[in-house]
Write a protein that holds these residues in place. Structure first.
Motif, short mmCIF file in Angstrom:
data_model
loop_
_atom_site.label_atom_id
_atom_site.label_comp_id
_atom_site.label_asym_id
_atom_site.label_seq_id
_atom_site.Cartn_x
_atom_site.Cartn_y
_atom_site.Cartn_z
N SER A 191 -2.22 1.10 3.27
CA SER A 191 -2.38 -0.22 2.67
C SER A 191 -3.83 -0.66 2.76
O SER A 191 -4.54 -0.31 3.70
CB SER A 191 -1.50 -1.24 3.40
OG SER A 191 -1.73 -2.55 2.91
N PRO A 225 -0.07 4.42 -1.14
CA PRO A 225 0.87 3.45 -0.56
C PRO A 225 2.30 3.97 -0.49
O PRO A 225 3.03 3.65 0.46
CB PRO A 225 0.75 2.26 -1.52
CG PRO A 225 -0.65 2.34 -2.04
CD PRO A 225 -0.92 3.82 -2.17
N GLN A 282 -6.23 3.15 4.78
CA GLN A 282 -6.40 2.64 3.42
C GLN A 282 -6.03 3.71 2.41
O GLN A 282 -6.11 4.91 2.70
CB GLN A 282 -7.84 2.19 3.20
CG GLN A 282 -8.24 0.97 4.01
CD GLN A 282 -9.63 0.48 3.66
OE1 GLN A 282 -10.43 1.19 3.07
NE2 GLN A 282 -9.92 -0.77 4.01
N THR A 338 1.32 3.86 7.72
CA THR A 338 1.23 2.77 6.75
C THR A 338 -0.05 2.93 5.95
O THR A 338 -1.15 3.02 6.52
CB THR A 338 1.23 1.40 7.45
OG1 THR A 338 2.42 1.26 8.23
CG2 THR A 338 1.17 0.27 6.43
N THR A 367 3.78 5.55 2.68
CA THR A 367 4.16 4.72 3.82
C THR A 367 5.60 5.00 4.23
O THR A 367 6.51 4.94 3.41
CB THR A 367 4.00 3.23 3.47
OG1 THR A 367 2.62 2.95 3.24
CG2 THR A 367 4.51 2.35 4.59
#
Length: 120
Positions: free
Chosen positions: A119, A87, A13, A117, A90
């Protein structure tokens, strides 16, 4: 030849942390530089961070203060601790290593890449 094997990617996250690790094996004389690059979809591969065998580091401006590179010369490993992930971090992250078997040649090696990643 030098083989690089990465580990540690995954889904996290925003604001979270991940640690990527890379181990080199094969015909190793002295890995002058080890580090990490990344490539996001539709973009060129870019520098994340590198470290020389003498401990000199180079970071992309976008990761300064958030990522920390470290290496173990005896074990031929390089890690990157990634904090406060965004983000835009990523990408597929690639381990990189360079060595100079002669004064006239620099060999460059790449790992297979590991996906990061960020997100919610």
């Amino acid at each position: 030849q030098v083989q690089l094997v990465e580990s540690g990617g995954g889904l996290v996250q925003p604001g979270g942390s991940l640690r990527l690790s890379c181990a080199a094996s094969g015909t190793i004389f002295s890995l002058n530089v080890m580090g990490w690059y990344r490539q996001a979809p539709g973009k060129e591969r870019e520098l994340v961070a590198t470290m020389t065998s003498g401990g000199i580091t180079n970071y992309a401006d976008s990761v300064k203060g958030r990522f920390t590179i470290s290496r173990d010369n005896a074990k031929n490993t390089v890690d990157v601790q990634m904090n406060s992930l965004k983000p835009e971090d990523t990408a597929v992250y690639y381990c990189n290593a360079q060595q100079r078997p002669t004064s006239f040649r620099t060999d460059v090696y790449w790992g297979q890449g590991t996906q990061v990643t960020v997100s919610s």
